[in-house]
Design a protein around this motif. Sequence first.
Motif, short mmCIF file in Angstrom:
data_model
loop_
_atom_site.label_atom_id
_atom_site.label_comp_id
_atom_site.label_asym_id
_atom_site.label_seq_id
_atom_site.Cartn_x
_atom_site.Cartn_y
_atom_site.Cartn_z
N LEU A 33 0.84 -1.43 -0.10
CA LEU A 33 0.07 0.08 0.06
C LEU A 33 0.82 1.21 -0.02
O LEU A 33 0.68 2.11 -1.01
N ILE A 34 1.91 1.25 0.81
CA ILE A 34 2.79 2.17 0.86
C ILE A 34 3.39 2.65 -0.40
O ILE A 34 3.80 3.58 -1.07
N GLY A 35 4.09 1.46 -1.07
CA GLY A 35 4.73 1.61 -2.39
C GLY A 35 3.73 2.04 -3.40
O GLY A 35 3.97 2.90 -4.06
N PHE A 36 2.25 1.69 -3.20
CA PHE A 36 1.37 2.11 -4.20
C PHE A 36 1.03 3.58 -4.01
O PHE A 36 1.08 4.46 -5.02
N ILE A 37 0.75 4.12 -2.96
CA ILE A 37 0.67 5.57 -2.66
C ILE A 37 1.80 6.33 -2.85
O ILE A 37 1.51 7.50 -3.38
N THR A 38 3.08 5.89 -2.59
CA THR A 38 4.04 6.77 -3.08
C THR A 38 4.02 6.91 -4.42
O THR A 38 4.39 8.02 -5.03
N HIS A 39 3.94 5.92 -5.42
CA HIS A 39 3.81 5.91 -6.75
C HIS A 39 2.85 6.73 -7.11
O HIS A 39 3.19 7.53 -7.92
N GLU A 40 1.67 6.74 -6.79
CA GLU A 40 0.61 7.81 -7.09
C GLU A 40 0.83 9.04 -6.81
O GLU A 40 0.46 10.00 -7.57
N THR A 41 1.53 9.25 -5.62
CA THR A 41 1.73 10.58 -5.30
C THR A 41 2.58 11.16 -6.09
O THR A 41 2.53 12.54 -6.60
N VAL A 64 1.85 14.62 -8.05
CA VAL A 64 2.56 16.03 -7.83
C VAL A 64 3.09 16.37 -9.14
O VAL A 64 2.97 17.74 -9.42
N ALA A 65 3.66 15.37 -9.89
CA ALA A 65 4.26 15.84 -11.36
C ALA A 65 3.30 16.45 -12.23
O ALA A 65 3.49 17.53 -12.75
N THR A 66 2.07 15.90 -12.41
CA THR A 66 0.88 16.42 -13.16
C THR A 66 0.56 17.85 -12.58
O THR A 66 0.26 18.67 -13.51
N LEU A 67 0.23 17.82 -11.36
CA LEU A 67 -0.28 18.96 -10.67
C LEU A 67 0.88 20.11 -10.68
O LEU A 67 0.47 21.20 -11.07
N GLU A 68 2.22 19.83 -10.47
CA GLU A 68 3.10 20.95 -10.99
C GLU A 68 3.04 21.55 -12.38
O GLU A 68 3.30 22.73 -12.80
N ARG A 69 2.99 20.57 -13.51
CA ARG A 69 2.96 21.09 -14.60
C ARG A 69 1.72 21.80 -15.23
O ARG A 69 1.85 22.83 -15.49
N ALA A 70 0.59 21.27 -14.50
CA ALA A 70 -0.49 22.25 -14.54
C ALA A 70 -0.54 23.51 -13.96
O ALA A 70 -0.85 24.60 -14.66
N LEU A 71 0.42 23.69 -12.81
CA LEU A 71 0.27 24.87 -12.11
C LEU A 71 1.38 25.72 -12.89
O LEU A 71 1.43 27.16 -12.77
N ARG A 96 -9.33 21.83 -9.34
CA ARG A 96 -10.02 20.78 -10.50
C ARG A 96 -8.91 19.50 -10.63
O ARG A 96 -9.46 18.35 -10.71
N GLN A 97 -7.70 19.57 -10.18
CA GLN A 97 -6.94 18.46 -10.25
C GLN A 97 -7.20 17.63 -9.12
O GLN A 97 -7.19 16.38 -9.54
N GLN A 98 -7.52 18.13 -7.96
CA GLN A 98 -8.15 17.39 -7.03
C GLN A 98 -9.36 16.74 -7.28
O GLN A 98 -9.49 15.37 -6.70
N ALA A 99 -10.28 17.34 -7.91
CA ALA A 99 -11.67 16.82 -8.00
C ALA A 99 -11.48 15.79 -9.01
O ALA A 99 -12.43 14.85 -9.01
N ASN A 100 -10.47 15.93 -10.22
CA ASN A 100 -10.55 14.63 -11.08
C ASN A 100 -9.53 13.42 -10.48
O ASN A 100 -9.49 12.70 -11.18
N LEU A 101 -9.04 13.57 -9.34
CA LEU A 101 -8.05 12.65 -8.88
C LEU A 101 -9.20 11.24 -8.43
O LEU A 101 -10.06 11.58 -7.90
N SER A 102 -8.45 10.19 -8.65
CA SER A 102 -9.19 9.17 -8.36
C SER A 102 -9.46 8.78 -6.80
O SER A 102 -8.68 9.33 -5.96
N GLU A 114 2.86 11.51 5.53
CA GLU A 114 4.01 12.40 4.94
C GLU A 114 3.64 12.66 3.28
O GLU A 114 4.02 13.70 2.81
N HIS A 115 2.88 11.69 2.69
CA HIS A 115 2.60 11.96 1.33
C HIS A 115 1.75 12.93 1.21
O HIS A 115 1.35 13.82 0.28
N ALA A 116 0.57 12.77 2.21
CA ALA A 116 -0.44 14.11 2.10
C ALA A 116 0.07 15.39 2.40
O ALA A 116 -0.17 16.34 1.85
N ILE A 117 1.45 15.57 3.06
CA ILE A 117 1.82 16.91 3.46
C ILE A 117 2.70 17.41 2.33
O ILE A 117 2.64 18.33 1.95
N VAL A 118 2.96 16.51 1.22
CA VAL A 118 3.64 16.84 0.04
C VAL A 118 2.88 17.61 -0.85
O VAL A 118 3.11 18.79 -1.39
N VAL A 119 1.58 17.25 -1.06
CA VAL A 119 0.23 17.98 -1.77
C VAL A 119 0.12 19.17 -1.02
O VAL A 119 -0.42 20.18 -1.48
#
Length: 226
Positions: A83-91, A95-102, A117-123, A148-153
Motif C-alpha cells: 500500500l505504501i509503495g502504491f501511494i508513493t507511486h501515485e503521489t 504531484v508531477a502532473t499538478l506541478e506541470r498544470a500549475l 480541478r486537479q484534486q476533483a479529477n483525482l481517483s 507524509e505523502h499528504a503533506i507533500v500535496v
Amino acid sequence: MSFIARINAAYLTCRSYAVSMPKIIGGSLQEHREQTRNKLFAALSTLMADRGFDAVSLADIASAANVGRTAVYNHFADKEALLIGFITHETEQYVATLERALSEVTDPVEQLRTYVRQQANLSTVFHVAPGPDLRTVLSKSTRMQLREHAIVVETILRRILRAGIITRQFPDQNVDVTVRLINACLSGSHLPSDPAERARAIDATEAFVLRAVGVPPRVARFGVTR
C-alpha cells in the motif's frame, strides 16, 4: 569427481536454478521489476475499490495481477508495504502532473482553481472504497508514512495560498486551517458519473472554494480573465 564431471554438475545446478527463476517480463531486470510493481499497484487499486483494503489479501492481489504469490515478497514484505509503495507511486505521479498544470498559470487565483480541478479529477479509491476507514486498519507507522505523502500535496496548496495573500488577492488568514478545510471539502465530495453533471459539480466546488478563501464572488464564478 573428475573435472568434466564437476563441470557437468555445475551446469546442471545452474540450469536447474535458471529454470526456477521467474520469467523476465521486460527487456531487463529493472524493467521487469517496474512492470511487476505496476501490475501489483493496478490490482491493489481495483480490489480496494471493489472490496476495501481490509478485505483484500496479498494472495488476492497476486492472483489479480497474474503474478506468482511468492514473487510478491520479492517486492513487498506485506500488504501494508505494498500500500505504501502504491501511494508513493501515485503521489509522485500526481504531484508531477499538478506541478506541470500549475506552471502554466502564475496568478494565485487561477492556480487555486487549477488545484481544485486537479484534486476533483483525482481517483477517490481511498475515500470511497468499501469497508473500514483505512486509518482504522493500518499500523501507526504506516499511517505516519501515508500522512507524509499528504503533506507533500498540502505544501503545494500552502504555497498557492501564501502567494495569494502576498499579492492581496486573498485576505490574510490562517493558512493551516484553510488548507485543512479545503482538503476536507475536496476529499469529502463524491462527483456524479454523468459528464455534464460532473462538470457542473466541479464548477460549483471550484467557486465554493474560491469564495471560501475570500475571492470576490464574480471572480470566483467567472475567473479573472473572463
